[in-house]
Design a protein around this motif. Structure first.
Motif, short mmCIF file in Angstrom:
data_model
loop_
_atom_site.label_atom_id
_atom_site.label_comp_id
_atom_site.label_asym_id
_atom_site.label_seq_id
_atom_site.Cartn_x
_atom_site.Cartn_y
_atom_site.Cartn_z
N VAL A 111 0.85 -1.19 0.00
CA VAL A 111 0.00 0.00 0.00
C VAL A 111 0.89 1.25 0.00
O VAL A 111 1.89 1.31 0.70
CB VAL A 111 -0.93 0.01 1.23
N GLN A 112 0.51 2.23 -0.80
CA GLN A 112 1.23 3.51 -0.83
C GLN A 112 0.27 4.62 -0.39
O GLN A 112 -0.31 5.31 -1.23
CB GLN A 112 1.76 3.80 -2.24
N PRO A 113 0.08 4.77 0.92
CA PRO A 113 -0.91 5.73 1.41
C PRO A 113 -0.61 7.17 1.02
O PRO A 113 -1.52 7.99 0.93
CB PRO A 113 -0.87 5.55 2.94
N ASP A 114 0.67 7.50 0.77
CA ASP A 114 1.01 8.86 0.39
C ASP A 114 0.48 9.23 -0.99
O ASP A 114 0.38 10.40 -1.34
CB ASP A 114 2.53 9.06 0.43
N LYS A 115 0.14 8.21 -1.80
CA LYS A 115 -0.39 8.46 -3.13
C LYS A 115 -1.91 8.33 -3.19
O LYS A 115 -2.51 8.37 -4.25
CB LYS A 115 0.24 7.50 -4.13
N MET A 116 -2.52 8.15 -2.01
CA MET A 116 -3.97 8.00 -1.94
C MET A 116 -4.59 9.22 -1.28
O MET A 116 -3.93 9.92 -0.50
CB MET A 116 -4.34 6.73 -1.15
N ALA A 117 -5.83 9.48 -1.62
CA ALA A 117 -6.52 10.60 -0.98
C ALA A 117 -6.69 10.33 0.50
O ALA A 117 -6.95 9.20 0.91
CB ALA A 117 -7.89 10.80 -1.64
N PRO A 118 -6.50 11.35 1.34
CA PRO A 118 -6.65 11.15 2.79
C PRO A 118 -8.03 10.60 3.15
O PRO A 118 -9.02 10.95 2.53
CB PRO A 118 -6.45 12.55 3.36
N ARG A 119 -8.07 9.74 4.12
CA ARG A 119 -9.33 9.18 4.60
C ARG A 119 -9.61 9.71 6.00
O ARG A 119 -8.70 10.05 6.74
CB ARG A 119 -9.25 7.65 4.65
N ARG A 120 -10.87 9.73 6.35
CA ARG A 120 -11.26 10.13 7.70
C ARG A 120 -11.69 8.89 8.47
O ARG A 120 -12.36 8.01 7.94
CB ARG A 120 -12.40 11.14 7.65
#
Length: 248
Positions: A111-120
Motif C-alpha cells: 500500500v502507498q498511502p502517500d499516493k492515496m486521498a486522505p481518509r477520515r
C-alpha cells in the motif's frame, strides 16, 4: 542456521532503518525453515524487542513521541496483545492465523498511502483497530506496526517521522506484552530453546538493528525493499496456509 542467521541480520537492519522490528518477516522465515510452531512467536517477539528498543529510545529522546496522542492506542493494544499471547492454539489454527497475518502484512507493505486521498476515521474506530492489531500481534508473534503505520499515513495522523516513532514504540509494547502472555502459556522454560539453540538469531538482529537504526537504508529504495519483502512474506503466508489447511 548460518543462512538463517544472516537473513535475520539483514531483515533487522532493513526494518530498523525505518522504525520497524521485522516480526512479520522473522515469522515468515521461521515458518519456511520448519521451526517448531510453538517457538515461532516467542523467537519473533524476542527479536522484535531487541531491534526496536534502541530505536524507540532514540525517538523518545528526540521528542518525536507525543504521549497524549499515542497513549490511548497503546493502552488498548497492549492488554489485548497479552491476551493473544495467552490463548492456546492448535497447530493448524496457529498456522492459519499466522498465514493470514502474513498475507495481510504483505498487502500492507504494498500500500502507498502517500499516493492515496486522505481518509477520515473516527477516534473510536482507530482505537478498535489498534486493539485488534494488538490481539493479532499476541496470537501470531508480530508487533503490529506494519499494519498500523499505513493506516496512520492514510489518515494523515501525523508526519512521517512521528508515525515511524509511534510504530517503533507500538511494536515494542505489543511485543513485550505478547511475549509475556506466550511465556505464561508455555512456561518460563520455553525461553530455554530460543536462548540455547537459536541464540545466534538474537545476536544477529541486535547487530543488524543497531546498524540499521543508526545509518538508515541508503542503498535500496524503500519502495523496492517493501516490494521484495512483500513477495517473501506473501510466499511464506501461502505456504503456512497450505500447511494449516492440510492439518485441519
Amino acid at each position: 542456521m548460518f543462512w538463517l542467521t544472516g537473513l535475520f541480520a539483514i531483515v533487522a537492519l532493513v526494518y530498523a532503518s525505518v522504525g520497524f522490528g521485522g516480526g512479520s518477516t522473522y515469522t515468515a522465515l521461521l515458518g519456511l525453515w520448519g521451526v517448531d510452531y510453538a517457538l515461532i512467536p516467542i523467537i519473533s517477539l524476542l527479536c522484535n524487542i531487541i531491534v526496536v528498543t534502541g530505536g524507540s529510545a532514540r525517538f523518545v529522546r528526540a521528542g518525536l513521541v507525543k504521549w497524549p496522542q499515542v497513549m490511548p492506542l497503546l493502552l488498548v493494544s497492549a492488554p489485548l496483545a497479552f491476551i493473544g499471547g495467552l490463548v492456546p492454539l492448535k497447530q493448524w489454527l496457529f498456522l492459519m492465523i499466522l498465514g493470514t497475518a502474513l498475507l495481510l502484512s504483505a498487502a500492507a507493505l504494498l500500500v502507498q498511502p502517500d499516493k492515496m486521498a486522505p481518509r477520515r476515521i473516527s477516534k473510536r474506530m482507530l482505537l478498535v483497530l489498534s486493539g485488534g492489531v494488538g490481539l493479532l500481534a499476541g496470537l501470531s508473534g508480530i508487533g503490529g506496526g506494519i499494519f498500523m503505520a499505513p493506516v496512520l499515513h492514510l489518515i494523515r495522523w501525523s508526519n512521517a517521522r512521528r508515525i515511524a516513532a509511534f510504530a517503533s514504540l507500538y511494536i515494542l509494547i505489543n511485543s513485550v506484552t505478547g511475549l509475556a502472555g506466550q511465556l505464561i502459556k508455555a512456561g518460563p522454560q520455553s525461553l530455554a530453546e530460543p536462548a540455547g539453540q537459536y541464540w545466534p538469531l538474537l545476536i544477529a538482529v541486535f547487530v543488524g538493528g543497531q546498524i540499521g537504526s543508526m545509518l538508515g537504508m541508503k542503498i535500496l529504495t524503500p519502495r523496492l525493499l517493501k516490494t521484495l519483502t512483500a513477495l517473501l512474506v506473501g510466499y511464506a503466508a501461502l505456504r503456512l496456509l497450505w500447511q494449516g489447511w492440510g492439518l485441519m
